[in-house]
Each structure stands twice: as C-alpha cells, then as structure tokens.
Write an enzyme that holds these catalytic residues in place. Structure first.
Site, PDB file in Angstrom:
ATOM      1  N   HIS A  38      -0.192  -1.863   3.776  1.00 14.61           N
ATOM      2  CA  HIS A  38       0.888  -2.656   3.179  1.00 14.61           C
ATOM      3  C   HIS A  38       0.391  -3.261   1.875  1.00 14.61           C
ATOM      4  O   HIS A  38      -0.775  -3.630   1.770  1.00 14.61           O
ATOM      5  CB  HIS A  38       1.320  -3.779   4.130  1.00 14.61           C
ATOM      6  CG  HIS A  38       2.626  -4.390   3.764  1.00 14.61           C
ATOM      7  ND1 HIS A  38       2.746  -5.383   2.820  1.00 14.61           N
ATOM      8  CD2 HIS A  38       3.883  -4.119   4.199  1.00 14.61           C
ATOM      9  CE1 HIS A  38       4.025  -5.709   2.702  1.00 14.61           C
ATOM     10  NE2 HIS A  38       4.733  -4.957   3.511  1.00 14.61           N
ATOM     11  N   ASP A  98       7.018  -0.508   9.844  1.00 11.74           N
ATOM     12  CA  ASP A  98       7.638   0.783  10.145  1.00 11.74           C
ATOM     13  C   ASP A  98       6.947   1.529  11.275  1.00 11.74           C
ATOM     14  O   ASP A  98       7.441   2.561  11.716  1.00 11.74           O
ATOM     15  CB  ASP A  98       7.621   1.662   8.881  1.00 11.74           C
ATOM     16  CG  ASP A  98       8.521   1.087   7.805  1.00 11.74           C
ATOM     17  OD1 ASP A  98       9.635   0.673   8.155  1.00 11.74           O
ATOM     18  OD2 ASP A  98       8.101   1.026   6.637  1.00 11.74           O
TER      19      ASP A  98
HETATM   20  N1  COA Z   1      -3.556   5.806   5.322  1.00 16.04           N
HETATM   21  C1  COA Z   1      -4.801   6.068   4.849  1.00 16.04           C
HETATM   22  N2  COA Z   1      -5.389   5.348   3.900  1.00 16.04           N
HETATM   23  C2  COA Z   1      -4.713   4.339   3.388  1.00 16.04           C
HETATM   24  C3  COA Z   1      -3.405   4.020   3.822  1.00 16.04           C
HETATM   25  C4  COA Z   1      -2.848   4.799   4.827  1.00 16.04           C
HETATM   26  N3  COA Z   1      -1.622   4.563   5.288  1.00 16.04           N
HETATM   27  N4  COA Z   1      -2.956   2.960   3.130  1.00 16.04           N
HETATM   28  C5  COA Z   1      -3.942   2.632   2.274  1.00 16.04           C
HETATM   29  N5  COA Z   1      -4.990   3.460   2.431  1.00 16.04           N
HETATM   30  C6  COA Z   1      -6.256   3.429   1.694  1.00 16.04           C
HETATM   31  C7  COA Z   1      -6.026   3.965   0.281  1.00 16.04           C
HETATM   32  O1  COA Z   1      -6.206   5.349   0.216  1.00 16.04           O
HETATM   33  C8  COA Z   1      -7.058   3.198  -0.500  1.00 16.04           C
HETATM   34  O2  COA Z   1      -8.299   3.822  -0.297  1.00 16.04           O
HETATM   35  P1  COA Z   1      -9.396   3.892  -1.494  1.00 16.04           P
HETATM   36  O3  COA Z   1      -9.714   2.460  -1.778  1.00 16.04           O
HETATM   37  O4  COA Z   1     -10.514   4.669  -0.912  1.00 16.04           O
HETATM   38  O5  COA Z   1      -8.720   4.561  -2.637  1.00 16.04           O
HETATM   39  C9  COA Z   1      -7.114   1.839   0.187  1.00 16.04           C
HETATM   40  O6  COA Z   1      -6.647   2.071   1.546  1.00 16.04           O
HETATM   41  C10 COA Z   1      -6.218   0.814  -0.469  1.00 16.04           C
HETATM   42  O7  COA Z   1      -4.939   1.411  -0.546  1.00 16.04           O
HETATM   43  P2  COA Z   1      -3.862   1.141  -1.647  1.00 16.04           P
HETATM   44  O8  COA Z   1      -3.134   2.387  -1.909  1.00 16.04           O
HETATM   45  O9  COA Z   1      -4.461   0.380  -2.769  1.00 16.04           O
HETATM   46  O10 COA Z   1      -2.930   0.170  -0.869  1.00 16.04           O
HETATM   47  P3  COA Z   1      -1.645  -0.356  -1.459  1.00 16.04           P
HETATM   48  O11 COA Z   1      -1.633  -1.773  -1.083  1.00 16.04           O
HETATM   49  O12 COA Z   1      -1.483  -0.025  -2.875  1.00 16.04           O
HETATM   50  O13 COA Z   1      -0.562   0.550  -0.707  1.00 16.04           O
HETATM   51  C11 COA Z   1       1.037   1.317   0.787  1.00 16.04           C
HETATM   52  C12 COA Z   1       0.160   0.127   0.315  1.00 16.04           C
HETATM   53  C13 COA Z   1       2.087   0.764   1.725  1.00 16.04           C
HETATM   54  C14 COA Z   1       1.711   1.975  -0.411  1.00 16.04           C
HETATM   55  C15 COA Z   1       0.139   2.321   1.506  1.00 16.04           C
HETATM   56  O14 COA Z   1      -0.588   1.665   2.499  1.00 16.04           O
HETATM   57  C16 COA Z   1       0.927   3.474   2.103  1.00 16.04           C
HETATM   58  O15 COA Z   1       1.306   4.399   1.396  1.00 16.04           O
HETATM   59  N6  COA Z   1       1.161   3.475   3.469  1.00 16.04           N
HETATM   60  C17 COA Z   1       1.838   4.551   4.137  1.00 16.04           C
HETATM   61  C18 COA Z   1       3.356   4.499   3.911  1.00 16.04           C
HETATM   62  C19 COA Z   1       4.028   3.371   4.655  1.00 16.04           C
HETATM   63  O16 COA Z   1       3.832   3.172   5.844  1.00 16.04           O
HETATM   64  N7  COA Z   1       4.862   2.631   3.922  1.00 16.04           N
HETATM   65  C20 COA Z   1       5.615   1.527   4.454  1.00 16.04           C
HETATM   66  C21 COA Z   1       5.103   0.242   3.934  1.00 16.04           C
HETATM   67  S1  COA Z   1       5.956  -1.124   4.680  1.00 16.04           S
END
Ligand code: COA
Length: 376
Positions: free
Chosen positions: A259, A313
C-alpha cells in the site's frame, strides 16, 4: 524542476476534518473515531451521517436520515430505461457513471452551498446508487429490475435487489460492515477528482460521476478482482510458495499486498479477514480462503522487510464472492459506500472554495513556424 512531484505525491491538496490515516501505525479514523470501533458499533447509515455532517447523529437525526434514504431508493423509469439500453458487455462502473450523470438531470442542484440541496443530493445519491447498480446487474442478463423495499435495512435491501431474496442477518450485518470499511479513505485519486470537480461549483451528481470515473481504473478500485484471479490461478495451497517465490524473483507485484501509505497490515484487511471467517463459519468455507491465508503468510516471509502487507483488497473479493456477488460488481459496491466520503470532502471544499488550478512545467518548443499543408 525541484518543485515537481509526480502524482502530487506528498503535496497537501486540502485541509480536511473528514478522516485521518497513520500508515505506520495502521490507524484510520473517520471524524476522529477509530475505524475498528465504528466497524464494531456503528452501521453504514450512521457512519455516513458522521462523515457528512461531522458528528454522530442523535436518535431523532438518525431516524430522519435513515427514513429519508429509505424513501428515496426508487429510481425513475427513465433511468431504468437508460440502464436497459446500455450494452451488457460493458463494465458496471461505466453503467454506474452514466446513470449517476443522468440522475443529476432530474434533480437540478445548482446552488451547491445551500445546506438543503446538499442534504437532499447526499440522500438521493446514497439511496439510489444501490438501486442503479442492482438494476444493471439484473437487466444486463435479461431479468426484471427488482423494486427496492422500504422495510429493509440498507444492506438487506441491496442484496435483496440483486437476488430477490432477503439475506439472513449474519450476511447483511457483514455486508454492512464492509460498506463502513470502504466509506472513506482520506485524499486518494477519486476523492481528489471529486474535489477538483466540486471546486468548479459543479453539482454533487457531477462530482460523484467524476469520482466514479476515477475509481474505475485498475490502479485504484480494481485490485480486489485481480486478487480473486490470482488465487484461482494458484489453485491449491501447496502451489503458493513456488508462486510467491517466482513472483518475487521476477520482481512482479503480488495482488492485494502493499500500500502507498500503510507500512503495516491495512486495518481494513484485519477487519475483513475477521468478517470473512465469520461468513465462512456461517455458509461453509471458500477454497480460496485457505490459499489466501497461505499467500499472506508466505508473502510476509519475503516482503515484510519492504513493509509490504495485506491491503483492503486482499480479503474483500473472497468475501463478496461467497455472498454470490459477481466479480465486476466489487468496484461498484466500493463506489456505493465511498459516495459518502466523496461528498463529505466536496461539501468541505465548497465551504471555503478555491478552484483547483495547478501549474505545469512546459517542456515543449517556442515560436515554431507554421508550415502550410502543401509543404509538410
Ligand atoms: N508484491 C511484491 N512486491 C511488492 C508489492 C507486491 N504487492 N508491493 C510492493 N512491493 C515491493 C516493490 O517491488 C518494491 O521493491 P524494491 O524496493 O525492491 O523495488 C518495494 O516493495 C516498495 O514498493 P513500492 O512500489 O515503492 O510501493 P508503493 O508504495 O509505491 O506501491 C502499491 C504500493 C499498492 C502500488 C503496490 O504495493 C502494489 O502494486 N500492490 C499490488 C496491487 C494492489 O493490491 N493494489 C491495491 C492497493 S489498495
């Protein structure tokens, strides 16, 4: 360029008293009251009142608000006709956006600062969204639209309009709590989009139809559908570990985990998991639940150092599926609850309004010659 923050990340867009979120503690409050307390003690209509008007209602205020919403559940036959004309292959969120925009044409609400207009628009939108969503669910497969029933609670009535069966109390109570969990979530993309529309003094129906359009995208409201697809693809508990290992190795995202703001397990996911357990005790388990629990456990092993945990979710889709709700209706249900948060923010915005007019950083050319078409 130093003042540019893509997606306006970290830039405050408003001052607000509607809700508060602390992502490191996993705390979410609506009007200062912790969400877990509201989930235990309140119900959707009372929580909607709290968000819209700032305080928990007195008994007589709640009685009137609840009564008004029951009385406004019906939709005009022309709206039903409009929904009938929409293609059954379309997404229910498109149908909802189109019907909300049309709804506004029947109820002109130009003076958006008038408290009476705000009240009536909120009542109509909260009351009629479920009716329009259920109407599309039935009409798209050729069934008749089911008229709402005034004697049923908000949650009972929605599930009744979908299935023509009054749900039992366990199911309708669980569904009602799910609505509370989705009602509000500080400044997110759909709330911001509603605020921008409200700042032009557009009417509340237009505000809500803008916000619905923003919620529709897969980066916002659609992840719960993708969690179900993922769990079905995994298929059995023993395949979870290799699936997660492969995803982590390939640096791919696991749906329903992670998140932007929460760096611990999303408080809504904690409550939804409890609700899912209650529902499965009542109706029998879902084969996907065991897989989900294993995904969460193995996911934590690999991702807790990055502070990636289950989000809202992760369990909601499994729960709605067990209630017999079709997958593409999960996001409309989210909208049906979130309409309250959108309006609470929009009413706050118009009270002390500044039209949104951010800057952009122009990166194009200047003074280019106009070349006539024959020379291009
Ligand atoms: N699965 C695997 N790895 C994940 C992940 C996931 N669901 N969410 C984050 N990570 C990892 C990233 O790859 C990143 O790794 P790195 O530092 O080696 O590059 C690290 O955790 C930080 O992630 P980041 O993308 O910076 O987190 P964010 O805060 O920008 O993104 C989301 C948050 C929600 C966009 C992301 O977690 C995601 O796409 N989740 C899946 C989709 C989802 O469930 N969305 C609903 C949200 S309510």
């Amino acid at each position: 360029m130093t003042d540019f923050s893509p997606g306006l990340a970290g830039i405050p867009a408003a001052r607000s008293k509607v809700s508060y979120l602390d992502g490191s503690k996993g705390l979410l409050e609506y009007r200062g009251i912790p969400l877990d307390i509201l989930a235990q003690k309140s119900h959707f209509i009372e929580t909607a009142y709290l968000l819209l008007f700032g305080n928990l209602p007195s008994a007589s205020q709640l009685e009137k608000f609840d009564h008004d919403i029951r009385m406004h559940r019906r939709i005009k036959y022309r709206i039903v006709d409009l929904i009938k004309c929409l293609p059954e292959s379309g997404h229910p969120m498109d149908a909802l956006q189109a019907s909300v925009a049309a709804l506004g044409m029947f109820y002109p609400a130009k003076d958006v600062l008038d408290p009476e207009i705000q009240y009536l628009s909120a009542v109509r939108l909260i009351a009629k969204l479920p009716t329009m969503i259920a109407a599309y669910a039935r009409l798209r497969r050729g069934d008749d639209h089911v008229q709402p029933r005034d004697d049923l609670s908000f949650a009972e009535n929605f599930l009744y309009m979908l299935t023509e069966k009054v749900p039992d109390k366990v199911m309708s109570d669980i569904f009602d709590t799910c609505l509370i969990l989705h009602t509000e979530h500080t400044m997110n993309a759909s709330t911001f989009s509603g605020l921008v529309t409200a700042s032009t003094l557009s009417d509340p129906y237009t505000v809500v139809s803008s916000a619905i359009g923003t919620l529709m995208g897969p980066l916002h409201g659609g992840a719960n559908e993708q969690v179900l697809t993922m769990l079905s693809e995994i298929g059995t508990v023993d395949k979870v570990r290799p699936y997660i290992e492969a995803k982590v190795r390939a640096k791919e995202k696991i749906m329903g985990l992670g998140h932007r703001v929460y760096k611990v397990k999303d408080p809504r996911a904690i409550i939804l998991q409890e609700l899912a357990k209650r529902l499965f005790e009542h109706l029998g388990t879902s084969p996907l639940y065991e897989i989900a629990v294993e995904v969460e456990k193995v996911g934590e092993e690999f991702l807790s150092d990055k502070k990636v945990y289950a989000n809202v979710d992760f369990y909601s889709g499994i729960l709605y599926q067990k209630m017999g709700i079709e997958t593409d209706f999960f996001t409309p249900i989210f909208a049906m609850a979130r309409v309250t948060g959108w309006l609470a923010h929009a009413f706050e915005q118009v009270k002390d309004n500044h039209i949104f007019r951010p800057r952009e950083i122009y990166e194009g050319e200047h003074g280019r010659p106009y070349i006539s078409i024959s020379d291009r």
